[in-house]
Design an enzyme around this catalytic site. Sequence first.
Site, PDB file in Angstrom:
ATOM      1  N   ALA A  25      42.988 -22.331 -43.279  1.00  0.00           N
ATOM      2  CA  ALA A  25      43.091 -22.609 -41.839  1.00  0.00           C
ATOM      3  C   ALA A  25      44.540 -22.887 -41.486  1.00  0.00           C
ATOM      4  CB  ALA A  25      42.209 -23.794 -41.457  1.00  0.00           C
ATOM      5  N   GLY A  27      46.769 -24.936 -38.433  1.00  0.00           N
ATOM      6  CA  GLY A  27      46.737 -25.819 -37.280  1.00  0.00           C
ATOM      7  C   GLY A  27      48.107 -25.951 -36.668  1.00  0.00           C
ATOM      8  N   GLY A  28      48.234 -26.847 -35.710  1.00  0.00           N
ATOM      9  CA  GLY A  28      49.496 -26.999 -35.009  1.00  0.00           C
ATOM     10  C   GLY A  28      50.560 -27.672 -35.843  1.00  0.00           C
ATOM     11  N   MET A  29      50.152 -28.368 -36.909  1.00  0.00           N
ATOM     12  CA  MET A  29      51.096 -29.140 -37.694  1.00  0.00           C
ATOM     13  C   MET A  29      51.271 -28.597 -39.107  1.00  0.00           C
ATOM     14  SD  MET A  29      50.780 -33.202 -38.316  1.00  0.00           S
ATOM     15  CE  MET A  29      51.794 -34.126 -39.456  1.00  0.00           C
ATOM     16  N   ALA A  30      50.209 -27.981 -39.647  1.00  0.00           N
ATOM     17  CA  ALA A  30      50.250 -27.546 -41.034  1.00  0.00           C
ATOM     18  C   ALA A  30      49.249 -26.418 -41.262  1.00  0.00           C
ATOM     19  CB  ALA A  30      49.949 -28.720 -41.965  1.00  0.00           C
ATOM     20  N   THR A  31      49.395 -25.774 -42.422  1.00  0.00           N
ATOM     21  CA  THR A  31      48.456 -24.748 -42.863  1.00  0.00           C
ATOM     22  C   THR A  31      47.776 -25.236 -44.127  1.00  0.00           C
ATOM     23  OG1 THR A  31      49.863 -23.002 -41.936  1.00  0.00           O
ATOM     24  CG2 THR A  31      48.206 -22.339 -43.569  1.00  0.00           C
ATOM     25  N   VAL A  32      46.469 -24.995 -44.210  1.00  0.00           N
ATOM     26  CA  VAL A  32      45.687 -25.449 -45.359  1.00  0.00           C
ATOM     27  C   VAL A  32      45.351 -24.248 -46.243  1.00  0.00           C
ATOM     28  CG1 VAL A  32      43.592 -26.635 -46.123  1.00  0.00           C
ATOM     29  CG2 VAL A  32      44.728 -27.355 -44.012  1.00  0.00           C
ATOM     30  N   LYS A  47      47.810 -28.803 -48.198  1.00  0.00           N
ATOM     31  CA  LYS A  47      48.147 -28.814 -46.776  1.00  0.00           C
ATOM     32  C   LYS A  47      49.667 -28.777 -46.654  1.00  0.00           C
ATOM     33  CE  LYS A  47      47.047 -31.326 -42.528  1.00  0.00           C
ATOM     34  NZ  LYS A  47      46.302 -32.487 -41.995  1.00  0.00           N
ATOM     35  N   ASP A 141      42.166 -38.943 -34.430  1.00  0.00           N
ATOM     36  CA  ASP A 141      41.783 -37.565 -34.090  1.00  0.00           C
ATOM     37  C   ASP A 141      40.354 -37.294 -34.563  1.00  0.00           C
ATOM     38  OD1 ASP A 141      42.280 -35.147 -32.869  1.00  0.00           O
ATOM     39  OD2 ASP A 141      43.154 -34.231 -34.645  1.00  0.00           O
TER      40      ASP A 141
END
Length: 640
Positions: A25, A27-32, A47, A141
């Site tokens: 996945a 996201g706005g802050m990191a990739t997993v 992450k 969150d």
Amino acid sequence: MDATGTDPLVGQVLDGRYRIESRVARGGMATVYVARDIRLDRIIAIKVMHPGLATDDDFVARFIGEAKAAAALSHPNVVAVYDQRTDGEHVFLVMEYVAGHTLRDALTTLGRFGPRAALEIMQPVLAALGAAHRAGLVHRDVKPENVLITEDGQVKVADFGLARAETASKMTKTGMIIGTVGYLAPEQVTSGEADVRSDVYAAGVMLFELLTGHLPHRADTPLAVAFKHVNEKVPAPSELVPGIPLRVDELVTDATSHDPQRRPQDASQYLAEVADVFGGLPRDLDQRIEDGSRNATSVLETPATGGHTEVLDAGTLPADLRPERTRSDRAIGALTGRYVLVAIGVIAAVALGWAVWYQTSGQYEHVPSSIIGMKVTDARDRLESAGLTVRTGKPVYDDRVHKGGVARSDPAPGARVAKGEPVTLTPSRGITPTKVPDVTGKSLDEAKQTLKDKGFTVGRTSTTPSQTVAKDRVISTSPSAGERQSPDEPVDVVVSAGMSMPGLIGQNVDTAANQLRSMGLEVHIEKKKVDGKPANAVIEQNPPEGTGVSRGDEVTLVANKRDCVIDAGPIEIGCNDGETTENIPVPNVTGRTVNDAKSALEDSGFKVKVTGFGGDTVRIQSPNGGEAPRGSTVTIVRGP
């Protein structure tokens, strides 16, 4: 860019240990990513912070804060964080890999959950948040995307990337709102501040979404949604889904109160309220609500239409079967007949639904996911109250569940099981054994901290004399250093009481003093006249026999002296009080400075008396050579 191979990180090995296998996945802050720990040969999740953010000190600090926050939590419903590393431009976390899907995936597939199912999911979520809140952490969150459901039905809360120690919440930049807008508490919108009650608000919004399939506040822009959080209350779920009980409505409306003081004050309190309501709900409630919702818009099917839906009323009957009525009567009759037939259809469908439920769902129960980590006795009570038979398996070590908790179940949590069939609970023997650290020679406080850092607790503490280990220092542990033991088992510690002071009363004082000096003790000898006691014999000692002492400690011996006066005018010569007193050489210090002479004589075991006027040079000493009793006085006369 897809997840199978075009991502530039796929195939790379980070920090010489973690091989990236595929992207999960972004996201706005990191990739997993899914990765393999090639050192331990296990699948993990990685992450990786986006490169553009890695140069932002604030983002890096928040990202690393995730590792520290989540790694500090040891709870079966929290995704474990194993490590935080940096490899060149890549700042990343190493996390537990959870095979399964998100709560968002499940909600998208099902549309919504019944009250019992929703509350059953909320309990492990709130248990995880409760553990964080007890540690002083705020998740910030909470949403279905951050709730993972494993393949065996266990619920885990992920992504503490926005978590922050509650006491450090002032670190948030002024005007910066952290979180997902659909779940923001009013105070997060107006001030950017968040505490544990903000997590409770988000959990209440998520419960509303599970029950209705929709967020309570929807608008065209995020700003408009945030405005609604501040200015509009979250409605009761029953306004959208009739049949939801009042107590379930109140769980939502209380948690989403605009006044934080009116909400449950942390996730643990909210969990207690949710569990209490869940325990009082009828077991068939979800099926009844589902049947009622489906049948509210259904009508009776008739064979004459070939299975097509058709509404029957008196106006469709042949004329010879219709009674004569006035226009008014016919209108009323047609309306009444229609409602009667619809009502009959609803009743028939409900009855059919009850019959189907009795033959299927009424005979089954689901193994609740929240039993993982629960005490075995409590899990047994919960399962037996649901009509299930419970067996206990052989305990096993488990890295996430402490001793005495449920490590796993068969069937697995979330699985469907017929009533009366057994569920086997496997207790945890404790956390997997690890090496006991070496704390010998440390103070007790230092030893406790070292053991705590390795996950251990201190059990019994005992003391014993030691000739080699200083007083109040650790002699040994049980198990010994290097042996493996589960951190759930205490480590016993043995502390030195120091060396044991020997009994010296009656011994020759010089012999006793030599014995004490060999133990590394500082000896001070005093004289006192006591009739009837041998000359130079020890008549008192301090500390007394059996007292713990350490190297460098000062001890005092009191020896019996006999009358002895030798007067040589200005020179006073020390007196030998006993035949067995040890004689030692007297160094010649004539011509040396007074300070040097005193040091030389005292280092040799003598007392020093200084006489004379003026000058700093020793002109006369008495005795001026030969031997004299240890501890006797040497007089030196100073002169120009």
